[in-house]
Write an enzyme that holds these catalytic residues in place. Structure first.
Site, PDB file in Angstrom:
ATOM      1  N   ASP A 100      -3.325   8.504  -1.333  1.00  0.00           N
ATOM      2  CA  ASP A 100      -3.710   7.429  -0.410  1.00  0.00           C
ATOM      3  C   ASP A 100      -5.166   7.027  -0.651  1.00  0.00           C
ATOM      4  OD1 ASP A 100      -3.613   5.730   1.909  1.00  0.00           O
ATOM      5  OD2 ASP A 100      -4.576   7.320   3.066  1.00  0.00           O
TER       6      ASP A 100
ATOM      7  N   GLU B 230       1.297   5.896  12.702  1.00  0.00           N
ATOM      8  CA  GLU B 230      -0.052   5.519  13.132  1.00  0.00           C
ATOM      9  C   GLU B 230      -0.156   4.035  13.473  1.00  0.00           C
ATOM     10  OE1 GLU B 230      -4.664   5.511  11.535  1.00  0.00           O
ATOM     11  OE2 GLU B 230      -3.093   6.337  10.270  1.00  0.00           O
ATOM     12  N   ASP B 231       0.519   3.174  12.700  1.00  0.00           N
ATOM     13  CA  ASP B 231       0.301   1.726  12.817  1.00  0.00           C
ATOM     14  C   ASP B 231       1.399   0.960  13.556  1.00  0.00           C
ATOM     15  OD1 ASP B 231      -1.994   2.160  11.411  1.00  0.00           O
ATOM     16  OD2 ASP B 231      -1.234   1.414   9.492  1.00  0.00           O
TER      17      ASP B 231
ATOM     18  N   ASP C  12     -22.641  14.999 -26.060  1.00  0.00           N
ATOM     19  CA  ASP C  12     -21.258  15.471 -25.885  1.00  0.00           C
ATOM     20  C   ASP C  12     -20.371  14.395 -25.267  1.00  0.00           C
ATOM     21  OD1 ASP C  12     -22.456  15.534 -23.417  1.00  0.00           O
ATOM     22  OD2 ASP C  12     -21.546  17.427 -22.784  1.00  0.00           O
TER      23      ASP C  12
ATOM     24  N   HIS D  42       0.828  -1.221   0.000  1.00  0.00           N
ATOM     25  CA  HIS D  42       0.000   0.000   0.000  1.00  0.00           C
ATOM     26  C   HIS D  42       0.861   1.269   0.000  1.00  0.00           C
ATOM     27  CE1 HIS D  42      -3.003   2.982   0.953  1.00  0.00           C
ATOM     28  NE2 HIS D  42      -2.459   3.206   2.134  1.00  0.00           N
TER      29      HIS D  42
ATOM     30  N   HIS E 223       3.950   6.952   5.372  1.00  0.00           N
ATOM     31  CA  HIS E 223       2.774   7.680   5.867  1.00  0.00           C
ATOM     32  C   HIS E 223       1.968   6.931   6.933  1.00  0.00           C
ATOM     33  CE1 HIS E 223       0.393   5.381   2.832  1.00  0.00           C
ATOM     34  NE2 HIS E 223      -0.634   5.642   3.610  1.00  0.00           N
TER      35      HIS E 223
END
Length: 757
Positions: free
Chosen positions: A158, A95-96, A278, A66, A91
């Site tokens: 992301d 957080e993880d 169009d 990812h 990134h």
């Protein structure tokens, strides 16, 4: 093969997949115009790979795939450099995993750490108690963005990768993420000039929210591809001859309208796929002989092709001399082909084309120049970020209001307005003289009594048009009026007016709160937030400030009914209007009120929100069917858990549902129909055409006799040979409505039939 051998084979396959993906990223980066800082990117990759080791995504692939994919999008599709690529790879680390922002700063430097920190703060943190988590995240996103634009750019990358891999998520999460993407991220990408990404985000959201309609449009695009190619080749052949004679280096591309754009037009204009003319547009991209002369060369091409085809007088769009606020530059002209079709032609240089596809945000404040210095330009983007900052300085207490205010800025089309000194200002289409005053200065707006537009006196509510010259007239005795909020259009003006009114109203609100507290205490009841919320719902007031204001102004006077409500003696439904479905049976006869009806479903705390709810002929009375969109079987729907833990049913395309998905995504449920044409539902169609004797008789015969559908009500008006009106029907599902529309269109004289509800 043993388990150990299987594990080793899988690990070897994973390692190869990861190495190949990272090598592709490096190859893309090395082919770009950025300075080649391969070492720092490799270092970030190895660090992130180690940090996420052993973790897998819902799809089953290693998690590190990812961040690599996000970095690939940032490099290849947005054109960002090494700092952004490193931040994209890292990134999710803070957080993880157990690593901190300080660890990132020590290893990769402050720039990368600041971006990672910004992205982490968007995902985590403490939220306001009255704002939804998603809206609060979005506020953080915009705050970070005004400090470093790369935060929002990587967040969009992301989101794009999450949308590309959305199939692995349960349906309720798909609706939440797709709805949020369509409501916030697609317009944000558009505002930053990321046109290609904006289009893909819209199409992916559409694909998950309305899979059948998406597939239908894809099939129709595929089936008409050959005829489009033929039209394109025949239309562009004489244009190529003319450009070759002029000695211009160019490419001509076929641009096909995206499925989401086609569907939106079908919904908004009430037309079928075959009635959209169009779908095909032509794009001429040329390399100018002299870079400083590229605008003149655009007009030279326009002159040459308008000698071949007649141009539409009202469809010339000059985005060359006045670029859009997102940096877009091009000349748009609509030409009549020899086949009798209007075709839009977009003329732009290769530089303009790059900005149109990738967006100038990537090349803005932090473009990594050859000498390592930061290049600053693009004042329009600066102005927009400044406006966002002003809105955030005085944030709305209500999450929905905040998102609406931001979206006013994201979606706005633009006009060009002149000051008395001849300076040009870009304003959103639909803005008023008062919006213009607030855009220049808050003092000017708050003391504005009128304006002169093209030297003529006009009121504050006068809507401005492109090319207007505007002079604001002020008076020190003028003060902000509550009615102003009803006719200003821009997010900035609304935010400023609300902020000023709130300051002036605080004393009144304080008086109201004290009066309510005194009333409750006097009657032996405790003043609590729960009591206030209950009374707000009773009086149908959604905001606490408005409730206290009304009490302070004596528009609401607490009394016996309020005490009864708090004691549970009487209940009143607040919020959006809804209906409890009372089924029609047979040919439309309604069940009697005395008949036993199912009670509204109240979800237990243990309810599994990942599982879909099925609406059947037997349980339909357990759900709230919302009047905002009037869903019936056959519509793409979702469920929303309200504050009473009851389930509202909305169409997925409903504007109210769009806000709910963007603000309260964790309360969204996947809802499906399981109906068997036993019950009847109300549906309304609009019909227009050329009047004649027997027209109404023919229309009703098609519905009643041919299709055996019950007509509930007809309202038709005629005048000057034209008729229009509405027909209310009792149908089983949306397929019935589509069949009725198809059959009514075959009646001689009927010009247009469309569904209203």
């Amino acid at each position: 093969m043993t388990n150990d051998q299987e594990l080793k084979a899988r690990e070897a396959a994973d390692d190869k997949m990861i190495s190949d993906a990272f090598q592709h990223l490096l190859d893309t980066y090395l082919a770009s115009r950025h300075r080649k800082k391969v070492d720092i990117i490799t270092k970030a990759f190895n660090f992130a790979r180690q940090a996420h080791k052993g973790v897998r995504r819902l799809s089953g692939e290693p998690y590190i795939m990812h961040p690599i994919a996000v970095a690939q999008i940032a490099c290849e599709e947005v054109g960002l450099g090494s700092t952004s690529i490193c931040a994209a790879l890292l990134h999710d680390v803070v957080e993880d995993t157990d690593y901190t922002t300080e660890d990132i700063e020590n290893i990769f430097g402050q720039k990368v750490a600041n971006i990672v920190d910004g992205l982490t703060k968007i995902s985590g943190g403490i939220f306001g108690d009255r704002a939804s988590a998603q809206a609060e995240n979005f506020k953080k996103l915009l705050l970070m963005m005004s400090d470093d634009i790369r935060v929002i750019l990587i967040k969009i990358c992301d989101r794009l990768h999450n949308m590309r891999t959305l199939a692995s998520q349960p349906a309720n999460k798909q609706y939440k993420i797709a709805g949020e993407t369509l409501y916030i991220y697609a317009p944000l990408a558009n505002r930053l000039g990321l046109n290609k990404i904006k289009t893909e985000l819209e199409d992916l959201s559409f694909r998950y929210e309305h899979p059948d309609e998406y597939a239908s449009i894809e099939r129709k695009l595929a089936s008409t591809q050959a005829s489009r190619h033929t039209l394109f080749d025949e239309f562009t052949a004489p244009i190529r001859d003319a450009l070759n004679k002029m000695g211009i280096k160019y490419t001509i591309k076929e641009r096909v309208k995206s499925p989401y754009s086609i569907w939106s037009k079908m919904q908004n204009k009430h037309v079928t796929f075959d009635e959209i003319y169009d779908i095909l547009a032509v794009r001429i991209i040329f390399t100018p002989k002299e870079r400083e002369n590229e605008i003149n060369e655009c007009f030279n091409i326009y002159v040459a092709i308008s000698k071949i085809y007649k141009s539409h007088p009202d469809r010339l769009r000059d985005w060359l001399n006045h670029p859009k606020a997102n940096g877009y530059q091009a000349l748009h002209v609509t030409l009549m082909s020899h086949q009798g079709r209007w075709i839009e032609v977009q003329i732009r240089s290769d530089r303009m084309d790059e900005i149109a596809e990738q967006g100038f945000a990537a090349h803005w404040k932090y473009k990594e120049a050859e000498n390592g210095e930061i290049a600053e330009d693009d004042g329009e983007l600066n102005d927009w970020l400044h406006t966002i900052k002003e809105i955030l300085d005085d944030p709305q207490p209500d999450a929905m209001d905040f998102l609406d205010a931001i979206k006013l800025n994201l979606f706005a089309s633009e006009i060009f307005v002149f000051t008395p000194k001849g300076e040009i200002k870009t304003m959103p289409a639909g803005c008023t003289a008062l919006d213009f005053a607030f855009s220049i200065h808050t003092f000017l707006g708050s003391h504005c009594i009128g304006a002169k537009v093209n030297h003529k006196l006009v009121p504050l509510s006068h809507k401005l048009e492109s090319g207007d010259q505007v002079e604001i007239i002020t008076s020190k005795s003028q003060h902000v009026q509550p009615s102003w909020i009803n006719f200003v259009y821009t997010a900035k003006a609304k935010a400023k007016i609300q902020a000023i009114l709130r300051r002036e109203n605080r004393e009144t609100q304080k008086r109201g709160e004290e009066a309510l507290a005194g009333f409750l205490t006097k009657n032996g009841m405790e003043y609590t937030n729960a009591a206030v919320d209950k009374l707000m719902a009773f009086h149908n007031v959604s905001k606490r400030e408005d409730f206290f204001q009304a009490i302070g102004e004596k528009m609401i006077i607490p009394g016996e009914k309020d005490l009864d409500e708090l004691k549970g003696k009487k209940k009143k439904e607040g919020g959006l209007k809804w209906r409890k479905f009372v089924p029609f049976i047979g040919t439309g006869k309604q069940k009697k009120e005395g008949d036993k009806q199912p009670q509204l479903l109240v979800l237990p705390d243990t309810f599994n929100r990942k599982k879909p709810i099925f609406i059947t002929d037997d349980n339909i009375g357990q759900y709230k069917f919302m009047f905002c969109c009037h869903p019936i079987p056959g519509d793409d729907i979702l469920g929303f858990i309200d504050n009473k833990k009851q389930v509202e049913i909305h169409k997925r395309a409903c504007p109210v549902a769009a806000k709910l998905k963007a603000s309260y995504g964790n309360r969204i449920l996947d809802a499906k129909w399981d109906m068997h044409k036993k019950l009847y539902f109300d549906a309304t169609v609009r019909i227009d055409g050329i009047d004649r004797i027997g027209m109404l008789n023919d229309v009703t015969r098609v519905i009643s006799e041919q299709m055996n559908i019950s007509i509930h009500n007809v309202a038709i008006s005629c005048g000057e040979g034209i008729f229009n009106g509405t027909i209310e029907l009792r149908v089983h599902d949306r397929d019935d409505v589509r069949s009725i529309i198809d059959n009514l269109k075959k009646v001689p004289g009927v010009q247009d039939v469309s569904q209203i509800m």
